[in-house]
Design a protein around this motif. Structure first.
Motif, PDB file in Angstrom:
ATOM      1  N   GLN A  47       0.843  -1.184   0.000  1.00  0.00           N
ATOM      2  CA  GLN A  47       0.000   0.000   0.000  1.00  0.00           C
ATOM      3  C   GLN A  47       0.886   1.244   0.000  1.00  0.00           C
ATOM      4  O   GLN A  47       1.891   1.297   0.679  1.00  0.00           O
ATOM      5  N   LYS A  48       0.499   2.231  -0.771  1.00  0.00           N
ATOM      6  CA  LYS A  48       1.214   3.495  -0.770  1.00  0.00           C
ATOM      7  C   LYS A  48       0.407   4.495   0.043  1.00  0.00           C
ATOM      8  O   LYS A  48      -0.810   4.554  -0.066  1.00  0.00           O
ATOM      9  N   THR A  49       1.107   5.265   0.843  1.00  0.00           N
ATOM     10  CA  THR A  49       0.421   6.303   1.605  1.00  0.00           C
ATOM     11  C   THR A  49       0.147   7.486   0.690  1.00  0.00           C
ATOM     12  O   THR A  49       0.732   7.621  -0.382  1.00  0.00           O
ATOM     13  N   LYS A  50      -0.741   8.344   1.126  1.00  0.00           N
ATOM     14  CA  LYS A  50      -1.050   9.546   0.354  1.00  0.00           C
ATOM     15  C   LYS A  50       0.200  10.398   0.166  1.00  0.00           C
ATOM     16  O   LYS A  50       0.413  10.983  -0.889  1.00  0.00           O
ATOM     17  N   GLN A  52       3.329   9.342   0.011  1.00  0.00           N
ATOM     18  CA  GLN A  52       4.207   8.723  -0.977  1.00  0.00           C
ATOM     19  C   GLN A  52       3.689   8.966  -2.392  1.00  0.00           C
ATOM     20  O   GLN A  52       4.461   9.256  -3.300  1.00  0.00           O
ATOM     21  N   ILE A  53       2.377   8.853  -2.568  1.00  0.00           N
ATOM     22  CA  ILE A  53       1.780   9.091  -3.880  1.00  0.00           C
ATOM     23  C   ILE A  53       2.005  10.541  -4.292  1.00  0.00           C
ATOM     24  O   ILE A  53       2.400  10.833  -5.420  1.00  0.00           O
ATOM     25  N   GLU A  56       5.662  11.097  -5.322  1.00  0.00           N
ATOM     26  CA  GLU A  56       5.955  10.545  -6.649  1.00  0.00           C
ATOM     27  C   GLU A  56       5.349  11.410  -7.753  1.00  0.00           C
ATOM     28  O   GLU A  56       6.005  11.691  -8.761  1.00  0.00           O
ATOM     29  N   GLU A  57       4.106  11.847  -7.555  1.00  0.00           N
ATOM     30  CA  GLU A  57       3.455  12.683  -8.559  1.00  0.00           C
ATOM     31  C   GLU A  57       4.137  14.042  -8.672  1.00  0.00           C
ATOM     32  O   GLU A  57       4.255  14.598  -9.768  1.00  0.00           O
TER      33      GLU A  57
END
Length: 96
Positions: A47-50, A52-53, A56-57
């Motif tokens: 699972q990616k945390t918010k 981490q997302i 990356e974005e």
């Protein structure tokens, strides 16, 4: 990876377990030397945390914008947002 002294871990253990559930690895230190690690479970690793997302974005956006926008300009825009005083202050910020 987050590094935390044993004394802080004892005070906020449930907080650090929550971070591990969300995919973070916590390194525990005693007198500045690593003594143990708390690793996320297999499900938490997938699972990616918010955060981490978002990270990356944001990196993808920086790469796309690098043709027309410098890193210094991007940092300047985001630093402006950080330096603005919030309208509502926390009660602990005041001298009572």
């Amino acid at each position: 990876m987050i590094t935390v002294p044993v004394s802080d871990l004892k005070k906020r253990f449930s907080y650090f377990i929550h971070l591990a559930e969300n995919g973070e690895t916590i390194q525990i230190t005693r007198h500045g030397k690593p003594v143990a690690k708390i690793n996320p479970g297999k499900e938490a690793e997938q699972q990616k945390t918010k955060g981490q997302i978002f990270k990356e974005e944001m990196e993808e956006w920086r790469q796309k914008a690098s043709d027309w926008l410098t890193d210094e300009a991007i940092d300047e825009v985001f630093n402006i947002q950080r330096t603005i005083e919030p309208l509502i202050r926390h009660p602990e910020d005041f001298d009572w």
